[in-house]
Design a protein around this motif. Structure first.
Motif, short mmCIF file in Angstrom:
data_model
loop_
_atom_site.label_atom_id
_atom_site.label_comp_id
_atom_site.label_asym_id
_atom_site.label_seq_id
_atom_site.Cartn_x
_atom_site.Cartn_y
_atom_site.Cartn_z
N LEU A 194 -4.18 1.06 -7.57
CA LEU A 194 -3.14 2.00 -8.00
C LEU A 194 -3.46 2.53 -9.38
CD1 LEU A 194 -0.37 3.41 -7.99
CD2 LEU A 194 0.65 1.21 -8.65
N LEU A 195 -3.85 1.64 -10.29
CA LEU A 195 -4.18 2.08 -11.64
C LEU A 195 -5.39 3.01 -11.63
CD1 LEU A 195 -3.89 1.95 -14.70
CD2 LEU A 195 -5.25 -0.15 -14.67
N CYS A 196 -6.45 2.63 -10.93
CA CYS A 196 -7.67 3.45 -10.90
C CYS A 196 -7.42 4.81 -10.25
CB CYS A 196 -8.78 2.71 -10.17
SG CYS A 196 -9.35 1.22 -11.02
N ASP B 1 -2.13 -8.05 -3.28
CA ASP B 1 -1.29 -7.26 -4.18
C ASP B 1 -2.01 -6.97 -5.50
OD1 ASP B 1 0.72 -7.14 -2.35
OD2 ASP B 1 1.90 -8.78 -3.22
N ILE B 2 -2.81 -7.95 -5.95
CA ILE B 2 -3.60 -7.71 -7.17
C ILE B 2 -4.57 -6.56 -6.95
CG2 ILE B 2 -5.33 -8.69 -8.72
CD1 ILE B 2 -4.05 -11.42 -8.26
N GLU B 3 -5.25 -6.58 -5.82
CA GLU B 3 -6.20 -5.51 -5.50
C GLU B 3 -5.48 -4.16 -5.40
OE1 GLU B 3 -8.04 -6.79 -1.93
OE2 GLU B 3 -9.33 -8.29 -2.92
N THR B 4 -4.30 -4.17 -4.79
CA THR B 4 -3.53 -2.92 -4.67
C THR B 4 -3.12 -2.40 -6.04
OG1 THR B 4 -2.68 -3.61 -2.51
CG2 THR B 4 -1.51 -1.84 -3.63
N THR C 280 0.83 -1.21 0.00
CA THR C 280 0.00 0.00 0.00
C THR C 280 0.86 1.25 0.00
OG1 THR C 280 -1.74 -1.18 1.20
CG2 THR C 280 -1.81 1.23 1.23
N ASN C 281 1.89 1.28 0.86
CA ASN C 281 2.76 2.45 0.92
C ASN C 281 3.53 2.63 -0.39
OD1 ASN C 281 1.97 3.09 3.51
ND2 ASN C 281 3.63 1.94 4.48
N ALA C 282 3.98 1.54 -0.98
CA ALA C 282 4.68 1.63 -2.26
C ALA C 282 3.77 2.19 -3.34
CB ALA C 282 5.20 0.24 -2.67
N ALA C 283 2.51 1.75 -3.33
CA ALA C 283 1.54 2.24 -4.31
C ALA C 283 1.29 3.73 -4.13
CB ALA C 283 0.24 1.46 -4.20
N TRP D 67 4.99 -1.28 -13.35
CA TRP D 67 6.27 -1.42 -12.64
C TRP D 67 6.07 -1.79 -11.18
CZ3 TRP D 67 9.34 -2.59 -16.06
CH2 TRP D 67 9.42 -1.91 -17.28
N PHE D 68 4.92 -1.43 -10.62
CA PHE D 68 4.58 -1.92 -9.28
C PHE D 68 4.50 -3.45 -9.31
CE2 PHE D 68 1.16 -3.45 -6.46
CZ PHE D 68 1.66 -3.04 -5.23
N ASP D 69 3.84 -4.00 -10.31
CA ASP D 69 3.76 -5.45 -10.48
C ASP D 69 5.14 -6.06 -10.69
OD1 ASP D 69 3.30 -8.05 -11.30
OD2 ASP D 69 2.23 -7.51 -13.12
N PHE D 70 5.94 -5.45 -11.56
CA PHE D 70 7.21 -6.05 -11.97
C PHE D 70 8.26 -6.03 -10.86
CE2 PHE D 70 11.30 -6.13 -14.22
CZ PHE D 70 11.11 -7.20 -15.07
N PHE D 71 8.37 -4.87 -10.18
CA PHE D 71 9.47 -4.70 -9.22
C PHE D 71 9.09 -4.96 -7.77
CE2 PHE D 71 11.25 -1.76 -12.56
CZ PHE D 71 12.38 -2.50 -12.84
N LEU D 72 7.82 -4.74 -7.42
CA LEU D 72 7.48 -4.64 -6.00
C LEU D 72 6.54 -5.73 -5.50
CD1 LEU D 72 7.02 -0.75 -5.90
CD2 LEU D 72 9.06 -2.08 -5.32
#
Length: 252
Positions: free
Chosen positions: A96-98, A89-92, A38-41, A70-75
């Protein structure tokens, strides 16, 4: 420098929309085991807003998509793959996108509203300055010179000069309604961009013609906004009033 930014702002913003979220996600990699998703997002949303505030709606949308990717790829696990194993993480990532798309559009809108307010204030300042100069007893020549300088900045011109009295040549004309026309007999040509060469802005006062401003635009520049053109016409009218009040000779 402002002309350069005006010309290349959108392409630069699109590139930033791809690169800035990538760099932000890359910078978060060393902390991904200690930093909650969440914080990363939220940090990536800040990167999206930064791009949108300086660019356009497409740039903001690209930044939101880039941030989610990149959230998906790196984090998220499995790392360095475009796949997410954890449901949270999928929900996050989806949020994040929305949120990135919504906030980026709001940031663009806020920037444009701020630009409108600043522009309106500048236009009002130009009109007030001309009126104040005339009220304080400035000579009509001073008023004309003040308007000439204001037109250069207002319309983004390379240069501008005032020509008293005579009408030489058949030039495109900035009209009272803000349109730009060229009349040749019964044929009328309307311009959507600055034409080549000079454009005239006629100055009248009390129903009399006193002269014209000859506008010299920068090559390749589009016409300024209709509001700016209408302010230019109003400034020319103030110059005409000053010339008429002084009782200078006119051309009928």
């Amino acid at each position: 420098m402002s002309g350069y930014w005006y010309r290349f702002r959108d392409p630069i913003a699109l590139v930033a929309g791809l690169v800035v979220p990538f760099l932000a996600a890359l910078a978060l990699m060393p902390f991904r085991t200690d930093l909650s998703a969440t914080n990363a997002a939220l940090i990536l949303v800040v990167a999206v807003v930064a791009v949108a505030a300086l660019g356009s709606r497409p740039a903001g949308a690209i930044a939101a998509l880039s941030a989610a990717a990149w959230f998906d790829f790196f984090l998220t696990r499995p790392y360095q793959r475009f796949a997410i194993s954890d449901r949270a993480d999928i929900e996050t990532a989806v949020l994040l996108l929305c949120v990135g798309l919504i906030v980026s559009q709001l940031a663009v809108r806020a920037r444009r509203l701020q630009a409108v307010v600043v522009t309106d204030a500048a236009h009002l300042s130009s009109l007030r300055g001309t009126a104040r100069l005339a009220e304080d007893g400035g000579s009509p020549e001073d008023v004309v010179e003040y308007v000439r300088r204001e037109l250069v900045g207002l319309l983004g011109l390379r240069g501008c000069r005032f020509e008293y009295g005579t009408l030489m040549g058949n030039l495109p004309r900035l009209e009272h309604g803000g349109g730009l026309w060229l009349r040749r007999g019964s044929r009328i040509t309307e311009y959507a961009d600055w034409p080549d060469g000079a454009t005239e802005l006629r100055v009248t006062g009390g129903g009399h013609y006193y002269g014209r401003f000859l506008l010299d635009p920068l090559p390749g520049r589009p016409l300024p906004s209709e509001e700016a053109r209408l302010v230019a016409v109003a400034l020319a009218a103030q110059a005409g009033s000053a010339l008429d009040s002084a009782g200078l000779s006119h051309q009928g």
